[in-house]
Design an enzyme around this catalytic site. Structure first.
Site, mmCIF file in Angstrom:
data_model
loop_
_atom_site.group_PDB
_atom_site.id
_atom_site.type_symbol
_atom_site.label_atom_id
_atom_site.label_comp_id
_atom_site.label_asym_id
_atom_site.label_seq_id
_atom_site.Cartn_x
_atom_site.Cartn_y
_atom_site.Cartn_z
ATOM 1 N N GLU A 50 0.850 -1.265 0.043
ATOM 2 C CA GLU A 50 0.037 0.059 0.121
ATOM 3 C C GLU A 50 0.903 1.075 0.072
ATOM 4 O O GLU A 50 1.714 1.246 0.600
ATOM 5 C CB GLU A 50 -0.902 0.180 1.296
ATOM 6 N N ASP A 61 -5.633 9.609 9.768
ATOM 7 C CA ASP A 61 -4.379 8.952 9.821
ATOM 8 C C ASP A 61 -3.827 9.583 11.292
ATOM 9 O O ASP A 61 -4.299 10.709 11.717
ATOM 10 C CB ASP A 61 -3.381 9.583 8.834
#
Length: 273
Positions: A50, A61
């Site tokens: 990824e 995040d």
């Protein structure tokens, strides 16, 4: 159409083990170092990569990956350069699946059709775009599928059986189960609860189910890999890069080897219990 992602999961399933999926931020700490790390990941045991698309407002995040994105942006990383990284990677490796992960805004600004054309040409296999719900599939998901790119959707602990069919409707490649509510890098939920959630999702789809958001140690990787089709590690690898006393490539690959070995042996460990 069979993609590299489909083929890779067929391979690991035939080998009787979960896949090990690694996340790095494109361009962190700089383009050249990030590309070196990316090229080294398959040899260290990564089955699927990824690749993060740095963005200035990454709402899902945690602090570690936010900081990585800011480092990358400060070093001059752009979406175009992230695609260039993939193209450079493909000069040496045409088998390892690559999934670009991030937010819709940079893709929207780049231009959806232009981005998808360039992504296919670069060698991208899948997309994870965390801020596009199923109700917005026409924006990117459906065009991506038409370009032969898997669109991978996130399921969470709050995705109940009423919501799950909508989440799975246009998902392909694999399902990414987020092991806890909240941001990346926080403590993983109880593994028994994760295993139950994986079993529930697999009751609704034949797609592989991978688990991430919080897996940091070999013990966690083994526990999750006992039931999941794949184990995803991101924050721990990004932290190893950021905190490397020497070469970030060596720091990242050392951790990846350790976690990959634990993931590959997860089913053996479970059978021995």
């Amino acid at each position: 159409m069979t993609t590299r992602i489909d083929r890779r999961f067929e391979t690991v399933q035939a080998e009787g083990r979960p896949a090990f999926v690694t996340y790095i931020m494109g361009g962190d700490p700089d383009y050249e170092t990030s590309l070196r790390i990316m090229k080294a990941l398959p040899g260290a045991g990564s089955d699927v990569i990824e690749l993060g698309m740095p963005f200035s407002d990454p709402m899902a995040d945690g602090p570690t990956i936010q900081a990585a994105g800011l480092r990358a942006l400060k070093a001059g990383q752009t979406l175009r350069k992230t695609l260039e990284m993939v193209r450079a990677f493909r000069e040496e490796d045409n088998e390892t699946p690559i999934v670009m992960m991030g937010y819709y805004n940079p893709i929207y600004v780049y231009g959806v059709e232009r981005f998808l054309d360039d992504a296919v040409n670069a060698g991208i296999d899948g997309l994870i775009v965390v801020d596009l719900p199923p109700e917005m599939d026409a924006e990117l998901c459906l065009p991506a599928i038409q370009h032969g790119i898997n669109f991978i959707r996130l399921a969470t602990p709050t995705t109940d059986d009423r919501r799950l069919p909508a989440v799975l409707k246009n998902t392909s490649g694999f399902v990414y189960y987020v092991s806890m509510n909240g941001i990346t890098g926080t403590a993983i939920a109880d593994t028994s609860a994760v295993n139950e959630a994986v079993a529930r999702i697999k009751g609704h789809t034949d797609l592989p189910v991978c688990v991430g958001f919080g897996v940091k140690t070999p013990e966690q990787a083994r526990a999750i890999g006992a039931s999941a089709d794949g184990v995803v590690v991101g924050t721990a690898i990004v932290a190893a890069i950021a905190n490397a006393a020497g070469d970030p490539v060596e720091a990242a690959t050392a951790l990846v080897r350790e976690l990959a070995d634990a993931t590959r042996n997860a089913r053996l460990a479970q059978a021995a219990l």
